[in-house]
Scaffold this active site. Structure first.
Site, PDB file in Angstrom:
ATOM      1  N   HIS A 137      -2.969   1.934   2.643  1.00 59.92           N
ATOM      2  CA  HIS A 137      -1.702   1.282   3.005  1.00 59.92           C
ATOM      3  C   HIS A 137      -1.533   1.192   4.522  1.00 59.92           C
ATOM      4  O   HIS A 137      -1.010   0.208   5.034  1.00 59.92           O
ATOM      5  CB  HIS A 137      -0.508   2.069   2.440  1.00 59.92           C
ATOM      6  N   GLN A 197       5.398   0.843   3.262  1.00 57.68           N
ATOM      7  CA  GLN A 197       6.047   0.459   2.015  1.00 57.68           C
ATOM      8  C   GLN A 197       7.571   0.445   2.135  1.00 57.68           C
ATOM      9  O   GLN A 197       8.253  -0.120   1.280  1.00 57.68           O
ATOM     10  CB  GLN A 197       5.628   1.403   0.869  1.00 57.68           C
ATOM     11  N   LEU A 238       3.735   1.918  -6.019  1.00 58.45           N
ATOM     12  CA  LEU A 238       5.162   1.593  -6.106  1.00 58.45           C
ATOM     13  C   LEU A 238       5.453   0.189  -5.583  1.00 58.45           C
ATOM     14  O   LEU A 238       6.499  -0.371  -5.897  1.00 58.45           O
ATOM     15  CB  LEU A 238       5.990   2.634  -5.336  1.00 58.45           C
TER      16      LEU A 238
END
Ligand code: ZN
Length: 152
Positions: free
Chosen positions: A139, A50, A94
């Site tokens: 992720h 991320q 996020l």
């Protein structure tokens, strides 16, 4: 250092992350940036991809919004077992701001990982922590909550 959090549909969020070969100062610097960026963005978990780093590292703090911080570092995490029983949580990400989604995950998991000193750890998790770990492990494999079917 606070790093910019990549937003969906950035293709870097879809990469398969590589295992960390040695838990060194560079990895600890990454961990520190992940915590800075996660707390700044008011999140409870943040994975290395991320912030554009294609390594199998994430940080988590499921407690700080309710009280005392409880920071945890997961390097090369592996989910060893998962209960057949599922739980549904509303998850935010996020990288997909303001689009929470209800996702079904195993109610209990056991996990093996390295901490920030390179020591191998093993633990059992349930409730929100289990969901958060599954979300962050997704992720590391380039998977997002959008890839799950919305749960009722
Ligand atoms: Zn996420």
């Amino acid at each position: 250092m606070i790093r910019r959090i990549l937003l969906h549909p950035d293709p870097r969020l879809r990469l398969l992350c590589q295992p960390v070969l040695a838990v060194d100062d560079a990895v600890r610097g990454l961990v520190s940036d992940l915590f800075d960026s996660m707390y700044d963005a008011s999140g409870r978990g943040l994975a290395a991809p991320q912030i554009g780093v294609v390594q199998r590292v994430f940080v988590m703090d499921t407690a700080w919004k309710q009280g005392a911080p409880d920071p945890a570092v997961f390097i090369n995490p592996e989910i060893l077992s998962a209960s057949a029983e599922q739980q549904v949580n509303e998850e935010g990400c996020l990288s997909i701001p303001d689009m929470p989604m209800r996702v079904a995950r195993p109610a209990e998991i056991t996990v093996m990982w390295l901490d920030e000193t390179g020591v191998q750890r093993r633990g059992a998790f349930d409730g929100f922590a289990a969901a958060c770990i599954c979300h962050e492990c997704d992720h590391l494999d380039g998977r997002l909550i959008l890839d799950h079917e919305a749960a009722a």
